[in-house]
Design a protein around this motif. Structure first.
Motif, PDB file in Angstrom:
ATOM      1  N   ASP A   9       0.826  -1.206   0.000  1.00  0.00           N
ATOM      2  CA  ASP A   9       0.000   0.000   0.000  1.00  0.00           C
ATOM      3  C   ASP A   9       0.865   1.262   0.000  1.00  0.00           C
ATOM      4  O   ASP A   9       1.834   1.354   0.764  1.00  0.00           O
ATOM      5  CB  ASP A   9      -0.890  -0.027   1.247  1.00  0.00           C
ATOM      6  N   GLY A  10       0.495   2.236  -0.828  1.00  0.00           N
ATOM      7  CA  GLY A  10       1.315   3.430  -1.000  1.00  0.00           C
ATOM      8  C   GLY A  10       1.235   4.472   0.083  1.00  0.00           C
ATOM      9  O   GLY A  10       2.078   5.379   0.123  1.00  0.00           O
ATOM     10  N   HIS A  11       0.249   4.358   0.994  1.00  0.00           N
ATOM     11  CA  HIS A  11       0.155   5.404   2.013  1.00  0.00           C
ATOM     12  C   HIS A  11      -0.783   5.002   3.143  1.00  0.00           C
ATOM     13  O   HIS A  11      -1.910   4.582   2.900  1.00  0.00           O
ATOM     14  CB  HIS A  11      -0.352   6.721   1.417  1.00  0.00           C
ATOM     15  N   ASN A  12      -0.317   5.161   4.390  1.00  0.00           N
ATOM     16  CA  ASN A  12      -1.211   5.066   5.549  1.00  0.00           C
ATOM     17  C   ASN A  12      -0.720   6.007   6.639  1.00  0.00           C
ATOM     18  O   ASN A  12       0.429   6.453   6.629  1.00  0.00           O
ATOM     19  CB  ASN A  12      -1.318   3.622   6.055  1.00  0.00           C
ATOM     20  N   ASP A  13      -1.607   6.292   7.578  1.00  0.00           N
ATOM     21  CA  ASP A  13      -1.315   7.210   8.692  1.00  0.00           C
ATOM     22  C   ASP A  13      -1.386   6.501  10.037  1.00  0.00           C
ATOM     23  O   ASP A  13      -1.732   7.110  11.053  1.00  0.00           O
ATOM     24  CB  ASP A  13      -2.295   8.391   8.662  1.00  0.00           C
ATOM     25  N   ALA A  49       0.473  -6.791   2.821  1.00  0.00           N
ATOM     26  CA  ALA A  49       1.843  -7.286   2.848  1.00  0.00           C
ATOM     27  C   ALA A  49       2.850  -6.223   3.247  1.00  0.00           C
ATOM     28  O   ALA A  49       3.989  -6.541   3.610  1.00  0.00           O
ATOM     29  CB  ALA A  49       2.219  -7.848   1.482  1.00  0.00           C
ATOM     30  N   GLY A  50       2.474  -4.939   3.169  1.00  0.00           N
ATOM     31  CA  GLY A  50       3.404  -3.877   3.516  1.00  0.00           C
ATOM     32  C   GLY A  50       2.946  -2.547   2.944  1.00  0.00           C
ATOM     33  O   GLY A  50       1.925  -2.464   2.254  1.00  0.00           O
ATOM     34  N   GLY A  51       3.727  -1.511   3.230  1.00  0.00           N
ATOM     35  CA  GLY A  51       3.356  -0.206   2.706  1.00  0.00           C
ATOM     36  C   GLY A  51       4.252   0.902   3.204  1.00  0.00           C
ATOM     37  O   GLY A  51       5.171   0.692   4.007  1.00  0.00           O
ATOM     38  N   LEU A  52       3.973   2.109   2.707  1.00  0.00           N
ATOM     39  CA  LEU A  52       4.653   3.321   3.142  1.00  0.00           C
ATOM     40  C   LEU A  52       3.916   3.863   4.360  1.00  0.00           C
ATOM     41  O   LEU A  52       2.716   4.136   4.295  1.00  0.00           O
ATOM     42  CB  LEU A  52       4.674   4.360   2.026  1.00  0.00           C
ATOM     43  N   PHE A  53       4.640   4.010   5.469  1.00  0.00           N
ATOM     44  CA  PHE A  53       4.071   4.497   6.725  1.00  0.00           C
ATOM     45  C   PHE A  53       4.464   5.960   6.898  1.00  0.00           C
ATOM     46  O   PHE A  53       5.642   6.288   6.986  1.00  0.00           O
ATOM     47  CB  PHE A  53       4.572   3.658   7.900  1.00  0.00           C
ATOM     48  N   ALA A  54       3.457   6.827   6.944  1.00  0.00           N
ATOM     49  CA  ALA A  54       3.700   8.265   6.902  1.00  0.00           C
ATOM     50  C   ALA A  54       4.078   8.836   8.264  1.00  0.00           C
ATOM     51  O   ALA A  54       3.407   8.578   9.272  1.00  0.00           O
ATOM     52  CB  ALA A  54       2.461   8.988   6.380  1.00  0.00           C
ATOM     53  N   VAL A  55       5.134   9.622   8.271  1.00  0.00           N
ATOM     54  CA  VAL A  55       5.457  10.522   9.375  1.00  0.00           C
ATOM     55  C   VAL A  55       4.832  11.860   9.010  1.00  0.00           C
ATOM     56  O   VAL A  55       5.250  12.502   8.031  1.00  0.00           O
ATOM     57  CB  VAL A  55       6.983  10.644   9.553  1.00  0.00           C
ATOM     58  N   TYR A  56       3.827  12.260   9.761  1.00  0.00           N
ATOM     59  CA  TYR A  56       3.024  13.435   9.422  1.00  0.00           C
ATOM     60  C   TYR A  56       2.841  14.290  10.670  1.00  0.00           C
ATOM     61  O   TYR A  56       2.477  13.773  11.733  1.00  0.00           O
ATOM     62  CB  TYR A  56       1.665  12.993   8.872  1.00  0.00           C
ATOM     63  N   ILE A  57       3.093  15.580  10.549  1.00  0.00           N
ATOM     64  CA  ILE A  57       2.954  16.511  11.665  1.00  0.00           C
ATOM     65  C   ILE A  57       1.586  17.174  11.551  1.00  0.00           C
ATOM     66  O   ILE A  57       1.335  17.952  10.628  1.00  0.00           O
ATOM     67  CB  ILE A  57       4.063  17.594  11.653  1.00  0.00           C
ATOM     68  N   HIS A 231      -0.798   8.599  -3.242  1.00  0.00           N
ATOM     69  CA  HIS A 231      -2.220   8.450  -2.876  1.00  0.00           C
ATOM     70  C   HIS A 231      -3.026   9.597  -3.488  1.00  0.00           C
ATOM     71  O   HIS A 231      -3.381  10.551  -2.839  1.00  0.00           O
ATOM     72  CB  HIS A 231      -2.397   8.353  -1.363  1.00  0.00           C
ATOM     73  N   SER A 232      -3.299   9.452  -4.788  1.00  0.00           N
ATOM     74  CA  SER A 232      -4.020  10.469  -5.552  1.00  0.00           C
ATOM     75  C   SER A 232      -4.938   9.791  -6.556  1.00  0.00           C
ATOM     76  O   SER A 232      -4.696   8.652  -6.951  1.00  0.00           O
ATOM     77  CB  SER A 232      -3.043  11.388  -6.296  1.00  0.00           C
ATOM     78  N   ASN A 233      -5.961  10.526  -6.999  1.00  0.00           N
ATOM     79  CA  ASN A 233      -6.950   9.976  -7.929  1.00  0.00           C
ATOM     80  C   ASN A 233      -7.061  10.842  -9.181  1.00  0.00           C
ATOM     81  O   ASN A 233      -6.284  11.775  -9.376  1.00  0.00           O
ATOM     82  CB  ASN A 233      -8.298   9.827  -7.234  1.00  0.00           C
ATOM     83  N   ALA A 234      -8.053  10.529 -10.014  1.00  0.00           N
ATOM     84  CA  ALA A 234      -8.204  11.167 -11.321  1.00  0.00           C
ATOM     85  C   ALA A 234      -9.148  12.367 -11.244  1.00  0.00           C
ATOM     86  O   ALA A 234     -10.319  12.224 -10.890  1.00  0.00           O
ATOM     87  CB  ALA A 234      -8.727  10.156 -12.335  1.00  0.00           C
ATOM     88  N   HIS A 235      -8.649  13.533 -11.615  1.00  0.00           N
ATOM     89  CA  HIS A 235      -9.441  14.752 -11.599  1.00  0.00           C
ATOM     90  C   HIS A 235     -10.601  14.676 -12.578  1.00  0.00           C
ATOM     91  O   HIS A 235     -11.668  15.253 -12.343  1.00  0.00           O
ATOM     92  CB  HIS A 235      -8.540  15.949 -11.926  1.00  0.00           C
ATOM     93  N   ALA A 236     -10.433  13.966 -13.691  1.00  0.00           N
ATOM     94  CA  ALA A 236     -11.501  13.850 -14.688  1.00  0.00           C
ATOM     95  C   ALA A 236     -12.721  13.119 -14.132  1.00  0.00           C
ATOM     96  O   ALA A 236     -13.839  13.313 -14.616  1.00  0.00           O
ATOM     97  CB  ALA A 236     -10.980  13.119 -15.930  1.00  0.00           C
ATOM     98  N   VAL A 237     -12.521  12.297 -13.113  1.00  0.00           N
ATOM     99  CA  VAL A 237     -13.624  11.566 -12.491  1.00  0.00           C
ATOM    100  C   VAL A 237     -14.196  12.343 -11.309  1.00  0.00           C
ATOM    101  O   VAL A 237     -15.420  12.432 -11.146  1.00  0.00           O
ATOM    102  CB  VAL A 237     -13.160  10.167 -12.045  1.00  0.00           C
ATOM    103  N   VAL A 299      -0.019   1.691 -12.106  1.00  0.00           N
ATOM    104  CA  VAL A 299      -1.103   2.035 -11.182  1.00  0.00           C
ATOM    105  C   VAL A 299      -1.033   1.083 -10.001  1.00  0.00           C
ATOM    106  O   VAL A 299      -0.761  -0.116 -10.161  1.00  0.00           O
ATOM    107  CB  VAL A 299      -2.483   1.932 -11.864  1.00  0.00           C
ATOM    108  N   GLY A 300      -1.255   1.606  -8.799  1.00  0.00           N
ATOM    109  CA  GLY A 300      -1.265   0.794  -7.588  1.00  0.00           C
ATOM    110  C   GLY A 300      -2.335   1.283  -6.637  1.00  0.00           C
ATOM    111  O   GLY A 300      -3.282   1.970  -7.027  1.00  0.00           O
ATOM    112  N   LEU A 301      -2.168   0.940  -5.373  1.00  0.00           N
ATOM    113  CA  LEU A 301      -3.110   1.323  -4.332  1.00  0.00           C
ATOM    114  C   LEU A 301      -2.395   2.186  -3.301  1.00  0.00           C
ATOM    115  O   LEU A 301      -1.250   1.918  -2.938  1.00  0.00           O
ATOM    116  CB  LEU A 301      -3.701   0.075  -3.659  1.00  0.00           C
ATOM    117  N   GLY A 302      -3.080   3.234  -2.843  1.00  0.00           N
ATOM    118  CA  GLY A 302      -2.534   4.128  -1.819  1.00  0.00           C
ATOM    119  C   GLY A 302      -3.652   4.536  -0.884  1.00  0.00           C
ATOM    120  O   GLY A 302      -4.179   5.632  -0.958  1.00  0.00           O
ATOM    121  N   SER A 303      -4.023   3.657   0.017  1.00  0.00           N
ATOM    122  CA  SER A 303      -5.310   3.680   0.709  1.00  0.00           C
ATOM    123  C   SER A 303      -5.613   4.962   1.481  1.00  0.00           C
ATOM    124  O   SER A 303      -6.755   5.401   1.533  1.00  0.00           O
ATOM    125  CB  SER A 303      -5.392   2.498   1.678  1.00  0.00           C
ATOM    126  N   ASP A 304      -4.612   5.544   2.157  1.00  0.00           N
ATOM    127  CA  ASP A 304      -4.835   6.596   3.155  1.00  0.00           C
ATOM    128  C   ASP A 304      -5.548   6.044   4.388  1.00  0.00           C
ATOM    129  O   ASP A 304      -6.238   6.771   5.103  1.00  0.00           O
ATOM    130  CB  ASP A 304      -5.623   7.778   2.571  1.00  0.00           C
TER     131      ASP A 304
END
Length: 355
Positions: A9-13, A49-57, A231-237, A299-304
């Motif tokens: 997964d591309g992004h979680n908090d 299976a894994g992902g990017l774990f965000a350090v966010y202030i 973790h971004s989507n399509a502006h056209a949609v 293309v992948g998944l970046g759940s948030d």
């Protein structure tokens, strides 16, 4: 039901949840409490299976702040950008969250591994070990002299977004605005351009999510690495300022990068509402659009997860197998689903980081 395919997964908090309840961190990480979207038992049950774990202030909430949740459920809306956060405040928080990530590995008794290379990620996947990569969502904990970046890199930082949706010494974030385009203000500062160059030198992935259009174009002009929005989507949609226009998607495609689908309802729903009452169709529609512009290898998944309201049909990380079933019902075969769920992430990270 078909066997679940592992998800990177591309992004979680999740680290923000740990930071908010330090006395309960063992319970939050090691037990299925049913709270939030993530914990180790649910990750393993859901095929995470894994992902990017965000350090966010997090920005402080002033006493007279508007109810942003209510505003986002009643479009149109234009939420003001939060004030900048000083380096002296950001650094202790970032160090605490990085420490939590290291503690997660130690506390997991071998079930979770902090990874620093694509080879380590592939090994963890093969062994059935959940992997984590340190990511900075906003670079407030790095001073304009950039010296701290070397230290964080040594600690395991491998992915960095120069901004969250507020200004920093490096650039200007894109606001939560609907309907709107991402063309919302100036791009990178001189310090931000230096940050991009040093990230390239250290092979730290640069995350384009939360960057406005001018910032996106500055990174594209400066960086020699594949362009990635975690973790971004399509502006056209969904015409939200946080989503990527077709022009931006085409630039990412030309550079061999990728985009991770964000599960936040405000970026999925055509009406831009923060409302979980929705089925799979908006998620699949965004995936279709991203694949049409980027190709199925980018293309992948970046759940948030743990950072946003997600559709009720997925609920939390244990909903990932149901999402895969929805992809199959939509016509995606297992080869494509495996690319979306983990293969594309591992490939692009290997291209950026090296073996």
């Amino acid at each position: 039901m078909a066997e679940a395919i592992p998800v990177f997964d591309g992004h979680n908090d999740f680290l923000l949840r740990l930071l908010s309840a330090p006395a309960r961190r063992a319970e939050t990480w090691l037990q299925d409490t049913g709270r939030g979207h993530l914990d180790l038992p649910r990750m393993r049950r859901g095929g995470f299976a894994g992902g990017l774990f965000a350090v966010y202030i997090a920005s402080p909430t002033p006493p007279d702040a508007e109810d942003f949740e209510a505003l986002m459920n009643d479009p149109p809306y234009d939420l003001p950008l939060p004030a900048p956060i000083a380096l002296r405040r950001a650094q202790p928080v970032a160090l605490a969250m990085a420490g939590h990530l290291a503690w997660m590995e130690r506390a997991s008794d071998g079930a979770f591994r902090l990874c620093r290379s694509a080879a380590e990620l592939r090994a963890a996947l093969a062994e059935g070990v959940v992997s984590g990569v340190m990511h900075f969502e906003g670079a407030e904990a790095i001073g304009a002299d950039l010296d701290a970046l070397y230290l964080y890199h040594a600690m395991g930082l491998r992915s960095l977004g120069p901004v969250w949706s507020r200004p920093t010494v490096f650039g200007h974030g894109v606001p939560f605005r609907f309907p709107a385009t991402p063309d919302t203000g100036p791009g990178l500062t001189p310090a931000g351009k230096d940050l991009v160059r040093l990230c390239n030198e250290l092979r730290i992935m640069i995350d384009l999510s939360h960057m406005n259009e001018n910032g996106f174009d500055d990174v594209a002009a400066l960086s020699d690495a594949p362009l990635v929005a975690t973790h971004s989507n399509a502006h056209a949609v969904t015409p939200h300022a946080r989503n990527l226009t077709d022009r931006q998607l085409d630039v990412i495609a030309e550079r061999g990068g990728m985009v991770g689908l964000n599960y936040a309802t405000v970026f999925l729903r055509p009406d831009g509402r923060q409302c979980a009452d929705m089925g799979w169709e908006p998620m699949l529609r965004h995936l279709d659009h991203l694949i049409a512009h980027l190709g199925e290898d980018h293309v992948g998944l970046g759940s948030d997860f743990d950072g946003a309201l997600v559709p009720r049909v997925i609920g939390d990380v244990t909903g990932l197998p149901a999402f895969q079933q929805a992809m199959r019902a939509h016509g995606y075969d297992d080869g494509l689903i495996a690319k979306l769920c983990h293969r594309n992430w591992l490939d692009v990270l290997e291209r950026i980081w090296g073996g």
